[in-house]
Design a protein around this motif. Sequence first.
Motif, PDB file in Angstrom:
ATOM      1  N   LEU A 163       0.831  -1.223   0.000  1.00  0.00           N
ATOM      2  CA  LEU A 163       0.000   0.000   0.000  1.00  0.00           C
ATOM      3  C   LEU A 163       0.856   1.260   0.000  1.00  0.00           C
ATOM      4  CD1 LEU A 163      -2.682  -1.162   2.609  1.00  0.00           C
ATOM      5  CD2 LEU A 163      -2.701  -1.449   0.133  1.00  0.00           C
ATOM      6  N   GLY A 164       2.142   1.096   0.252  1.00  0.00           N
ATOM      7  CA  GLY A 164       3.062   2.236   0.183  1.00  0.00           C
ATOM      8  C   GLY A 164       2.879   3.272   1.275  1.00  0.00           C
ATOM      9  N   THR A 165       2.392   2.860   2.438  1.00  0.00           N
ATOM     10  CA  THR A 165       2.207   3.842   3.520  1.00  0.00           C
ATOM     11  C   THR A 165       3.542   4.096   4.225  1.00  0.00           C
ATOM     12  OG1 THR A 165       1.708   2.213   5.229  1.00  0.00           O
ATOM     13  CG2 THR A 165      -0.139   2.993   3.913  1.00  0.00           C
ATOM     14  N   THR A 166       3.702   5.297   4.735  1.00  0.00           N
ATOM     15  CA  THR A 166       4.885   5.632   5.542  1.00  0.00           C
ATOM     16  C   THR A 166       4.419   6.484   6.718  1.00  0.00           C
ATOM     17  OG1 THR A 166       5.394   7.793   4.592  1.00  0.00           O
ATOM     18  CG2 THR A 166       6.203   5.853   3.379  1.00  0.00           C
ATOM     19  N   TRP A 167       5.385   6.897   7.549  1.00  0.00           N
ATOM     20  CA  TRP A 167       5.024   7.743   8.705  1.00  0.00           C
ATOM     21  C   TRP A 167       4.639   9.155   8.263  1.00  0.00           C
ATOM     22  CZ3 TRP A 167       7.795  12.181   9.379  1.00  0.00           C
ATOM     23  CH2 TRP A 167       9.057  12.248   8.772  1.00  0.00           C
ATOM     24  N   GLU A 168       4.977   9.505   7.029  1.00  0.00           N
ATOM     25  CA  GLU A 168       4.720  10.879   6.577  1.00  0.00           C
ATOM     26  C   GLU A 168       3.264  11.064   6.167  1.00  0.00           C
ATOM     27  OE1 GLU A 168       8.344  12.929   4.501  1.00  0.00           O
ATOM     28  OE2 GLU A 168       8.291  10.796   3.933  1.00  0.00           O
ATOM     29  N   LYS A 169       2.635  12.147   6.645  1.00  0.00           N
ATOM     30  CA  LYS A 169       1.210  12.372   6.380  1.00  0.00           C
ATOM     31  C   LYS A 169       0.955  13.779   5.823  1.00  0.00           C
ATOM     32  CE  LYS A 169       0.610   8.301   8.119  1.00  0.00           C
ATOM     33  NZ  LYS A 169       0.426   7.167   7.207  1.00  0.00           N
ATOM     34  N   PRO A 170       1.549  14.116   4.669  1.00  0.00           N
ATOM     35  CA  PRO A 170       1.387  15.471   4.114  1.00  0.00           C
ATOM     36  C   PRO A 170      -0.065  15.810   3.798  1.00  0.00           C
ATOM     37  CG  PRO A 170       2.467  14.001   2.524  1.00  0.00           C
ATOM     38  CD  PRO A 170       2.434  13.276   3.828  1.00  0.00           C
ATOM     39  N   PHE A 171      -0.873  14.784   3.521  1.00  0.00           N
ATOM     40  CA  PHE A 171      -2.278  15.055   3.154  1.00  0.00           C
ATOM     41  C   PHE A 171      -3.033  15.805   4.251  1.00  0.00           C
ATOM     42  CE2 PHE A 171      -2.008  10.641   4.741  1.00  0.00           C
ATOM     43  CZ  PHE A 171      -2.860  10.710   5.833  1.00  0.00           C
ATOM     44  N   ILE A 172      -2.563  15.683   5.488  1.00  0.00           N
ATOM     45  CA  ILE A 172      -3.274  16.370   6.587  1.00  0.00           C
ATOM     46  C   ILE A 172      -3.234  17.890   6.367  1.00  0.00           C
ATOM     47  CG2 ILE A 172      -3.323  16.810   9.082  1.00  0.00           C
ATOM     48  CD1 ILE A 172      -2.272  13.969   9.516  1.00  0.00           C
ATOM     49  N   GLU A 173      -2.115  18.372   5.802  1.00  0.00           N
ATOM     50  CA  GLU A 173      -2.015  19.818   5.539  1.00  0.00           C
ATOM     51  C   GLU A 173      -2.519  20.195   4.152  1.00  0.00           C
ATOM     52  OE1 GLU A 173       1.519  21.990   7.748  1.00  0.00           O
ATOM     53  OE2 GLU A 173       2.219  20.140   6.795  1.00  0.00           O
ATOM     54  N   ILE A 174      -2.382  19.284   3.196  1.00  0.00           N
ATOM     55  CA  ILE A 174      -2.693  19.647   1.799  1.00  0.00           C
ATOM     56  C   ILE A 174      -4.204  19.600   1.506  1.00  0.00           C
ATOM     57  CG2 ILE A 174      -2.344  19.020  -0.629  1.00  0.00           C
ATOM     58  CD1 ILE A 174       0.431  17.881   0.279  1.00  0.00           C
ATOM     59  N   ALA A 175      -4.889  18.573   1.952  1.00  0.00           N
ATOM     60  CA  ALA A 175      -6.329  18.455   1.665  1.00  0.00           C
ATOM     61  C   ALA A 175      -7.058  19.671   2.265  1.00  0.00           C
ATOM     62  CB  ALA A 175      -6.878  17.166   2.258  1.00  0.00           C
ATOM     63  N   PRO A 176      -8.062  20.196   1.579  1.00  0.00           N
ATOM     64  CA  PRO A 176      -8.719  21.406   2.087  1.00  0.00           C
ATOM     65  C   PRO A 176      -9.422  21.202   3.437  1.00  0.00           C
ATOM     66  CG  PRO A 176      -9.871  20.559   0.143  1.00  0.00           C
ATOM     67  CD  PRO A 176      -8.588  19.789   0.259  1.00  0.00           C
ATOM     68  N   TYR A 177      -9.870  19.978   3.673  1.00  0.00           N
ATOM     69  CA  TYR A 177     -10.535  19.697   4.955  1.00  0.00           C
ATOM     70  C   TYR A 177     -10.012  18.399   5.529  1.00  0.00           C
ATOM     71  CZ  TYR A 177     -14.067  23.021   3.343  1.00  0.00           C
ATOM     72  OH  TYR A 177     -14.701  24.137   2.890  1.00  0.00           O
ATOM     73  N   ILE A 178      -9.935  18.358   6.845  1.00  0.00           N
ATOM     74  CA  ILE A 178      -9.862  17.043   7.473  1.00  0.00           C
ATOM     75  C   ILE A 178     -11.051  16.922   8.421  1.00  0.00           C
ATOM     76  CG2 ILE A 178      -7.369  16.734   7.190  1.00  0.00           C
ATOM     77  CD1 ILE A 178      -7.012  17.367  10.084  1.00  0.00           C
ATOM     78  N   ILE A 179     -11.611  15.734   8.423  1.00  0.00           N
ATOM     79  CA  ILE A 179     -12.715  15.444   9.337  1.00  0.00           C
ATOM     80  C   ILE A 179     -12.157  14.552  10.442  1.00  0.00           C
ATOM     81  CG2 ILE A 179     -15.006  14.403   9.616  1.00  0.00           C
ATOM     82  CD1 ILE A 179     -15.492  14.846   6.622  1.00  0.00           C
ATOM     83  N   VAL A 180     -12.312  14.984  11.676  1.00  0.00           N
ATOM     84  CA  VAL A 180     -11.923  14.135  12.798  1.00  0.00           C
ATOM     85  C   VAL A 180     -13.212  13.666  13.464  1.00  0.00           C
ATOM     86  CG1 VAL A 180     -10.553  13.908  14.886  1.00  0.00           C
ATOM     87  CG2 VAL A 180      -9.821  15.510  13.095  1.00  0.00           C
ATOM     88  N   VAL A 181     -13.392  12.345  13.468  1.00  0.00           N
ATOM     89  CA  VAL A 181     -14.615  11.773  14.025  1.00  0.00           C
ATOM     90  C   VAL A 181     -14.347  11.372  15.472  1.00  0.00           C
ATOM     91  CG1 VAL A 181     -16.412  10.033  13.718  1.00  0.00           C
ATOM     92  CG2 VAL A 181     -15.157  10.875  11.716  1.00  0.00           C
TER      93      VAL A 181
END
Length: 220
Positions: A108-126
Amino acid sequence: MSHKFIPYRQKELTNEEQLQKSELFYNLLDKRRSVREYSDKAIDIKVIENIIQTAGTAPSGAHKEPWTFCVVSNPELKSKIRVAAEQEEKKSYGGRMSDRWKADLEPLGTTWEKPFIEIAPYIIVVFKRVHETVGGEKRNNYYVNESIGIACGMLIAAIHNAGLVTLTHTPSPMNFLGEILDRPENERAYLLLPVGHPKNDAEVPDIQRKKLNELLFVYK
Ligand code: IYR
């Protein structure tokens, strides 16, 4: 004490219509993929509101609706969340996760880096609400994990239906989310989902889904 009931009527579909609609819906959801590469293209907050209202239609234990959805577009908060999430993920990938687990994630190519948290216009925290306070008295909610899991499934379907993409991100532990977002003590972070458009040249892993005969057993 008697409680009020109201009529429920649903337009009955013909067999043909049922077949057509169920196939169309399957084909729609079968195109959904977890996306890790986002563009910063803006999205109307009304779309996000509609998506969250959809999630809020989920069934829940004793209709307690044990959920809160926090939508974050504030850049400073997103940065704080990214930094804290990556701090935990670095520890997880660096040793908390077993070698077997990391090997399972490799395709799946996951790593510890999570740039999408800053790049995506919204994050939803449930957040799941483990209890409510009624008249100063603490009352536990019921089937909280099941209820919120169903609501998140509906949320993910609604995001896809709106032509947007998301990812179920579960930093672990994720109690930092309640702290950063200043949530009350009865709420526990459950899932973090970026919502946005995929970046132009976004790619997803080439994985296949189980065939129907692998996931369905019919007892006649
Ligand atoms: N929570 C980590 C690790 C992770 C675990 C599973 I299981 C996944 O399917 C994907 C990732 C992370 O978000 O990277």
